[in-house]
Design an enzyme around this catalytic site. Structure first.
Site, short mmCIF file in Angstrom:
data_model
loop_
_atom_site.label_atom_id
_atom_site.label_comp_id
_atom_site.label_asym_id
_atom_site.label_seq_id
_atom_site.Cartn_x
_atom_site.Cartn_y
_atom_site.Cartn_z
N GLU A 1 14.65 2.37 18.38
CA GLU A 1 13.92 3.60 18.72
C GLU A 1 13.63 3.64 20.21
OE1 GLU A 1 10.50 3.90 16.17
OE2 GLU A 1 11.71 3.55 14.40
N GLY B 1 0.82 -1.21 0.00
CA GLY B 1 0.00 0.00 0.00
C GLY B 1 0.85 1.26 0.00
N ILE B 2 1.82 1.33 0.91
CA ILE B 2 2.63 2.55 1.01
C ILE B 2 3.59 2.65 -0.18
CG2 ILE B 2 4.34 3.80 2.40
CD1 ILE B 2 3.04 2.42 4.88
N THR C 1 11.04 4.47 5.55
CA THR C 1 9.86 4.79 6.39
C THR C 1 9.22 3.49 6.86
OG1 THR C 1 8.41 4.85 4.45
CG2 THR C 1 9.30 6.97 5.21
N ALA C 2 9.89 2.34 6.65
CA ALA C 2 9.26 1.06 7.01
C ALA C 2 9.56 0.72 8.47
CB ALA C 2 9.72 -0.02 6.05
N ARG C 3 10.67 0.05 8.71
CA ARG C 3 11.08 -0.26 10.08
C ARG C 3 12.60 -0.23 10.13
NH1 ARG C 3 6.79 0.86 11.60
NH2 ARG C 3 5.25 -0.39 12.73
N ASP D 1 12.87 7.77 8.87
CA ASP D 1 11.80 8.01 9.86
C ASP D 1 11.86 6.95 10.96
OD1 ASP D 1 9.46 9.40 10.77
OD2 ASP D 1 8.20 7.79 9.98
N HIS E 1 10.01 9.01 13.68
CA HIS E 1 8.89 8.09 13.43
C HIS E 1 7.54 8.81 13.47
CE1 HIS E 1 7.71 3.58 13.69
NE2 HIS E 1 6.81 4.28 13.01
#
Ligand SMILES: NC(=O)c1ccc[n+]([C@@H]2O[C@H](COP(=O)([O-])OP(=O)(O)OC[C@H]3O[C@@H](n4cnc5c(N)ncnc54)[C@H](O)[C@@H]3O)[C@@H](O)[C@H]2O)c1
Length: 332
Positions: free
Chosen positions: A275, A166-167, A244-246, A270, A293
């Site tokens: 984290e 989707g992204i 921007t995933a993980r 991100d 994030h």
């Protein structure tokens, strides 16, 4: 309330509290807004949640209970059949442990696509322009900054999307407007209508021929460190990395080395391996654009995500199924 079943909200709900309270007409509502893993697990063991049929797992709930790993899944009540998780990524839930217990899981895909893709494009443009130096300097009275350097245009560059879900598809759609050529790698090629003109290439070709690499695949044991030294060595000199995933999809020390050697021109991130800790080599490198994030951090998207969790919760109660069950379970 017309049933002896209960829903348990772990963590907070901010933008759809009224809609959550309306679910009280379907089942009783319990909340565990704050606490600790120890306390939560002891409440599970003491039977405090023995009527809980469905859990609303808020996005910030990992800070409260820690991950839903085997240890925690083992103490969840027998009555629990559904976990409705607020987030597109659900790497903090042990899917196999839940499946074995007959617990179905929903996440919030689709609702996150636009906001996260916007952030990916923001990071890509920022990284192409090496925006950190002038961005910081101008506020500190230093105009463009001592180390100001020219950047690159996205136009005519090859964007490689790893993970065309989707992204990834939303990133590709946006990038086309900047005149980029799009190629992607997924475990399987997409039907032409979904690929939107993007070219399917092998994993190795994606590494070797992309000018910008956007990571948009989910984190699981097979994708952890899928981008490591070996992959950086394969890439074009001066490649730009956007994640921007993980965080753990990239071997962070290997990225730091590749940035320091100049192999990687710049990166827009991100997400990070540990984290909220960020590798010091990323913080000190002015060619890196850092965000904490915030992929889905808009009022509209946060509300859409909360509403989708509640839609899943209601579907579970009314029809014993989920709307957006995670793919690992939905395909079974
Ligand atoms: N930064 C943020 O705030 C933020 C927000 C939302 C989602 N995310 C992350 O983005 C990820 C993608 O989200 P999505 O909604 O697009 O998910 P999605 O499930 O729609 O897409 C993931 C894609 O990755 C592909 N994939 C999985 N393993 C792969 C592999 N080994 N090689 C190549 N492709 C592979 C899948 O086939 C799928 O097409 C999520 O898993 C989540 O971790 C981050």
């Amino acid at each position: 309330m017309s049933s002896s079943k209960a829903a348990l909200l772990i963590g907070g709900i901010t933008h759809a509290r009224k809609e959550w309270e309306e679910c009280g007409s379907l089942l009783s509502l319990k909340e565990y807004p704050d606490g600790s893993r120890e306390d939560f697990m002891s409440k599970c063991r003491n039977g405090d949640f023995n009527d809980v049929f469905v859990i609303y797992r808020s996005n910030d709930s990992t800070a409260v209970t820690g991950p839903f790993n085997q240890e925690l899944v083992d103490v969840l009540p027998e009555s629990l059949k559904f976990i409705c998780h607020n987030g597109a990524g659900y790497d903090n839930i042990d899917v196999e442990a839940c499946s074995k217990r007959g617990i179905s899981i929903a996440s919030t895909p689709v609702a996150v696509n636009d906001a996260t893709a916007d952030v990916a494009i923001f990071l890509m443009l920022g990284a192409l322009r090496r925006i950190t130096i002038p961005f910081q300097a101008v506020r500190q009275g230093g105009w463009r900054g001592k180390n100001f350097k020219l950047g690159h245009d996205p136009k005519n560059k090859v964007l490689g999307v790893l993970g065309m879900g989707g992204i990834g598809r939303a990133v590709a759609t946006r990038a086309k407007a900047f005149g980029m050529k799009i190629q992607y790698h997924n475990r399987n090629p997409l039907p032409e209508a979904e690929a939107g003109g993007a070219e399917y290439v092998s994993f190795d070709d994606l590494m070797k021929t992309s000018d910008v690499l956007s990571l948009n695949l989910s984190l699981n044991p097979s994708t952890r460190h899928i981008i490591s030294k070996q992959q950086f060595d394969m890439m074009k000199d001066g490649v730009v990395i956007v994640n921007t995933a993980r965080g753990p999809i990239i071997d962070e020390p290997a990225l730091v080395d590749a940035l320091e050697s100049g192999k990687v021109f710049s990166a827009g991130l991100d997400v990070y391996e540990k984290e909220p800790e960020i590798h010091p080599g990323l913080i000190k490198n002015e060619n890196v654009v850092l965000l904490p994030h915030i992929g889905t951090a808009t009022l509209e998207t946060q509300r859409d995500m909360e509403l989708l969790v509640l839609d899943n919760l209601k579907e579970a109660v009314k029809h014993n199924k989920l709307i957006t069950q995670i793919p690992e379970q939905a395909k079974k």
